[in-house]
Scaffold this motif. Sequence first.
Motif, PDB file in Angstrom:
ATOM      1  N   LEU A 583      52.677 -15.663  27.414  1.00  0.00           N
ATOM      2  CA  LEU A 583      53.865 -16.321  26.878  1.00  0.00           C
ATOM      3  C   LEU A 583      54.305 -17.421  27.830  1.00  0.00           C
ATOM      4  N   GLU A 584      54.607 -18.597  27.285  1.00  0.00           N
ATOM      5  CA  GLU A 584      55.182 -19.680  28.075  1.00  0.00           C
ATOM      6  C   GLU A 584      56.703 -19.616  27.945  1.00  0.00           C
ATOM      7  N   ILE A 585      57.407 -19.585  29.087  1.00  0.00           N
ATOM      8  CA  ILE A 585      58.859 -19.482  29.066  1.00  0.00           C
ATOM      9  C   ILE A 585      59.440 -20.806  28.589  1.00  0.00           C
ATOM     10  N   PRO A 586      60.152 -20.820  27.458  1.00  0.00           N
ATOM     11  CA  PRO A 586      60.710 -22.087  26.949  1.00  0.00           C
ATOM     12  C   PRO A 586      61.916 -22.537  27.759  1.00  0.00           C
ATOM     13  N   GLU A 587      62.252 -23.824  27.619  1.00  0.00           N
ATOM     14  CA  GLU A 587      63.361 -24.404  28.377  1.00  0.00           C
ATOM     15  C   GLU A 587      64.699 -23.786  27.985  1.00  0.00           C
ATOM     16  N   GLN A 588      64.864 -23.433  26.699  1.00  0.00           N
ATOM     17  CA  GLN A 588      66.155 -22.899  26.259  1.00  0.00           C
ATOM     18  C   GLN A 588      66.399 -21.474  26.732  1.00  0.00           C
ATOM     19  N   LEU A 589      65.397 -20.814  27.270  1.00  0.00           N
ATOM     20  CA  LEU A 589      65.595 -19.482  27.837  1.00  0.00           C
ATOM     21  C   LEU A 589      65.949 -19.671  29.310  1.00  0.00           C
ATOM     22  N   ASN A 590      67.245 -19.671  29.608  1.00  0.00           N
ATOM     23  CA  ASN A 590      67.685 -20.006  30.963  1.00  0.00           C
ATOM     24  C   ASN A 590      68.845 -19.166  31.459  1.00  0.00           C
ATOM     25  N   GLU A 591      69.212 -18.119  30.748  1.00  0.00           N
ATOM     26  CA  GLU A 591      70.307 -17.256  31.172  1.00  0.00           C
ATOM     27  C   GLU A 591      69.744 -15.945  31.705  1.00  0.00           C
ATOM     28  N   ALA A 592      70.081 -15.621  32.947  1.00  0.00           N
ATOM     29  CA  ALA A 592      69.570 -14.396  33.557  1.00  0.00           C
ATOM     30  C   ALA A 592      70.075 -13.174  32.801  1.00  0.00           C
ATOM     31  N   GLY A 593      69.242 -12.145  32.766  1.00  0.00           N
ATOM     32  CA  GLY A 593      69.625 -10.918  32.075  1.00  0.00           C
ATOM     33  C   GLY A 593      68.416 -10.252  31.453  1.00  0.00           C
ATOM     34  N   PHE A 594      68.670  -9.470  30.413  1.00  0.00           N
ATOM     35  CA  PHE A 594      67.622  -8.684  29.759  1.00  0.00           C
ATOM     36  C   PHE A 594      67.267  -9.301  28.408  1.00  0.00           C
ATOM     37  N   TYR A 595      65.966  -9.284  28.107  1.00  0.00           N
ATOM     38  CA  TYR A 595      65.461  -9.801  26.845  1.00  0.00           C
ATOM     39  C   TYR A 595      64.498  -8.785  26.242  1.00  0.00           C
ATOM     40  N   GLU A 596      64.553  -8.678  24.918  1.00  0.00           N
ATOM     41  CA  GLU A 596      63.638  -7.804  24.202  1.00  0.00           C
ATOM     42  C   GLU A 596      62.436  -8.608  23.721  1.00  0.00           C
ATOM     43  N   LEU A 597      61.264  -8.061  23.918  1.00  0.00           N
ATOM     44  CA  LEU A 597      60.050  -8.651  23.359  1.00  0.00           C
ATOM     45  C   LEU A 597      59.828  -8.030  21.987  1.00  0.00           C
ATOM     46  N   LEU A 598      59.807  -8.876  20.962  1.00  0.00           N
ATOM     47  CA  LEU A 598      59.656  -8.409  19.591  1.00  0.00           C
ATOM     48  C   LEU A 598      58.263  -8.732  19.077  1.00  0.00           C
ATOM     49  N   ALA A 599      57.682  -7.787  18.349  1.00  0.00           N
ATOM     50  CA  ALA A 599      56.410  -8.002  17.666  1.00  0.00           C
ATOM     51  C   ALA A 599      56.692  -7.942  16.170  1.00  0.00           C
ATOM     52  N   ASN A 600      56.572  -9.110  15.510  1.00  0.00           N
ATOM     53  CA  ASN A 600      56.956  -9.211  14.094  1.00  0.00           C
ATOM     54  C   ASN A 600      58.383  -8.714  13.884  1.00  0.00           C
ATOM     55  N   ASP A 601      59.277  -9.170  14.794  1.00  0.00           N
ATOM     56  CA  ASP A 601      60.718  -8.881  14.742  1.00  0.00           C
ATOM     57  C   ASP A 601      61.060  -7.420  15.005  1.00  0.00           C
ATOM     58  N   LYS A 602      60.123  -6.642  15.525  1.00  0.00           N
ATOM     59  CA  LYS A 602      60.392  -5.253  15.884  1.00  0.00           C
ATOM     60  C   LYS A 602      60.318  -5.101  17.406  1.00  0.00           C
ATOM     61  N   PRO A 603      61.322  -4.445  18.031  1.00  0.00           N
ATOM     62  CA  PRO A 603      61.327  -4.299  19.493  1.00  0.00           C
ATOM     63  C   PRO A 603      60.076  -3.607  20.011  1.00  0.00           C
ATOM     64  N   LEU A 604      59.495  -4.217  21.053  1.00  0.00           N
ATOM     65  CA  LEU A 604      58.272  -3.673  21.637  1.00  0.00           C
ATOM     66  C   LEU A 604      58.503  -3.218  23.071  1.00  0.00           C
ATOM     67  N   GLN A 605      59.120  -4.056  23.885  1.00  0.00           N
ATOM     68  CA  GLN A 605      59.455  -3.704  25.254  1.00  0.00           C
ATOM     69  C   GLN A 605      60.573  -4.607  25.754  1.00  0.00           C
ATOM     70  N   MET A 606      61.016  -4.367  26.994  1.00  0.00           N
ATOM     71  CA  MET A 606      62.138  -5.116  27.560  1.00  0.00           C
ATOM     72  C   MET A 606      61.685  -5.857  28.818  1.00  0.00           C
ATOM     73  N   ILE A 607      62.235  -7.054  29.005  1.00  0.00           N
ATOM     74  CA  ILE A 607      61.896  -7.904  30.144  1.00  0.00           C
ATOM     75  C   ILE A 607      63.192  -8.361  30.810  1.00  0.00           C
ATOM     76  N   ALA A 608      63.197  -8.432  32.129  1.00  0.00           N
ATOM     77  CA  ALA A 608      64.357  -8.911  32.888  1.00  0.00           C
ATOM     78  C   ALA A 608      64.027 -10.240  33.549  1.00  0.00           C
ATOM     79  N   PHE A 609      64.964 -11.184  33.484  1.00  0.00           N
ATOM     80  CA  PHE A 609      64.815 -12.492  34.114  1.00  0.00           C
ATOM     81  C   PHE A 609      65.936 -12.709  35.124  1.00  0.00           C
ATOM     82  N   ASN A 610      65.589 -13.346  36.247  1.00  0.00           N
ATOM     83  CA  ASN A 610      66.567 -13.720  37.267  1.00  0.00           C
ATOM     84  C   ASN A 610      66.437 -15.206  37.571  1.00  0.00           C
ATOM     85  N   TYR A 611      67.495 -15.760  38.153  1.00  0.00           N
ATOM     86  CA  TYR A 611      67.502 -17.179  38.470  1.00  0.00           C
ATOM     87  C   TYR A 611      66.593 -17.470  39.672  1.00  0.00           C
ATOM     88  N   ASP A 612      66.257 -18.742  39.780  1.00  0.00           N
ATOM     89  CA  ASP A 612      65.413 -19.220  40.873  1.00  0.00           C
ATOM     90  C   ASP A 612      66.119 -18.987  42.208  1.00  0.00           C
TER      91      ASP A 612
END
Length: 682
Positions: A583-612
């Motif tokens: 997955l390439e991280i898009p520019e609009q994804l820029n807020e630190a926190g938790f994100y759900e990875l969806l497969a065909n709009d169904k939750p698959l797993q969770m990912i955490a992002f932090n700032y630089d």
Amino acid sequence: MQFVFPEFLWALLAIAIPILIHIFNFRRTKRVFFSNVALLQAVKTQTNQFRRLKHLLILLTRIATIMFLVLAFAQPYLPSQNRQSIQNTQGLVSIYLDNSFSMQSETNQEKALDIATRYINDLLKVFPKSARFQVVTNFFENREQFPLIAKKVEDQLTELRFAPQSRSLEQVAKRQQSLLEKHTLSNRNLIFWFSDFQRSTAGELEKISLDTLNQYYLVPIKAEKIANIAIDSVWLANPFIKANESNQINVLVRNYGQEAKENLVLKLFINEKQVSTTSVSLAAQNTNIAQFNFMIEAQGFQPCKITFEDFPVVFDNEYFFVLNTSPTVNILHLSNEKNVFIDNVFANESIFRLQNFSVNNLDFNRLDVSELVILSNVSEIEGELRNRLTEYLRKGGNLVVFPSSQPQESLVNFLKTLTLANLKTLKVDSLGKGKNNELRVMDVNNPFFKGFFDKVPNNVQMPWSNAVLQCREGNLLLSQKDQNAFLTRFAVGRGNLYLFTNPLQDSHTNFAKHALFVPVMYRLASLSKSAEQRLAYRFEDKTLTLPITNAPKNTTFSLRKYNDKQPTLIRPAQRLQGEMLWLEIPEQLNEAGFYELLANDKPLQMIAFNYDKAESDMNFYTAEQLRNIFAKRKNVQVFDSTKNKNFVQDFKEKNVQYNLWKYMLIVALFFLLLETALIRLM
């Protein structure tokens, strides 16, 4: 010299007033009677000369006072060479306002971003009303492309917020230049940079290409005090997180400030519930490791964060990460015959996902999604399998090798190419005489055996070994009493090779039936997971690599902010190959926190992002250092906002006009005081 209000020069006619007073003396004389005036003749002559000089000096001081007072009201100034370019309405004024997180630092309890905004608002008033402005921030938004009048710029600044993106000054210069070429025909434009000029994000200033026709003005906003604390990284003491059991996580905390910090309190939250707390002391510009002990009740992916209090820079006071309770470890077992020992050891735990394949019938894509590959009772490694295993190790994979009872030359050569240059084969002890060759008691201080035993009993019975390979290299984990290795670790590229010198057969060792077998195999699996699993990501990673199992070929993956009241689906550029997702991280994804990875709009797993974390490093270029860097660029001016807090006044004096009215007023006051002194003292 020119005047702002030249009409005030008519007031110079007031100089005639003291002249007229001097010429026509309207004071009435007083007659004094003396009995004999002969004695006063000499005194009279001397007094008249002194009085004429006094009156003449007083006249001159009065004339000078009036003249310089009038000049002060006329506001004289010396025009600058850049005055014409400032008043040129054909060009654009391009302003870069650094709104990165490091601009949260304060000077006199005012944030650096607020200081820069105030400077820009004052700067707008210097230019004529017809001037057009262009404001560029770290967002690089589309609306920043178009020229604005001063009023629109002021409105835009009131809506400004901190940006999570970091931009190098080379990126800023290219952005401004491209926009100027798009919206103006003039080759002479004014470019301003309002920034803290953070070293970690500014880039290589010496290599920045600047248009020599444009004029550049650099305004460094320096923090009053350099102080910041941030969490650098977190890692698990044991990669297997089990529910309702004690777990431990390590936290690397960094102090970027110039002062030590004692007993900083850290709090651990899981599912927004505080579960643990600890404290850590940090020396100035140093790091320290804190540890949390905690328990998790729920299964699956758990959102976690560590928080602390540190002001004024607060964007990095939280660190987000995800714990996967009882995560699945993908183990690939390659063998030419069924091995019940391997099957049994990993069958009792649901966290292990074991797949058995023949060496001659393997889908090589399964190597990419396997944390651990076990070769058991394999005598030959040739062709594509040899190449793919080598690539797997160098990319960070983990390989365990149990040789066959008669290892062939191809297997030995394969191992030798993986830094085992002195590996040798041994004659097979078909009669089992090697049973008397027991293993030495393991070193409990070795990190590999951490947690196996608190203390090894004195009468412990170790497995016996009948080796088919001789190895005296690498990181020795278990060995025979004759010093020959039994289990050795080798670093190969980014991966690890674990070599057993014995086949996993009853005729060569009883290791598979010994109590040590299960914890050793579990530790190998856990170490492989720790190398693969990432608890958190940073936005600068740009690309994510995630293992995905049993996903159809046409699956569409997307990201969604976790627990967001108005979630927005983000579908990044993606590629699914085998069981690995890029997955390439898009520019609009820029807020630190938790994100759900969806497969065909169904939750698959969770990912955490932090700032630089580059923004956390409070180390900046000073005005003097910037002057030295751009010393050879004649079209670059650097202003020191710390020495001259009135930036706009300093800018006007250097580039618009140098005002002289203050000096005129001072001279007028001087002559007024001189007149008073002449009257009283002479």
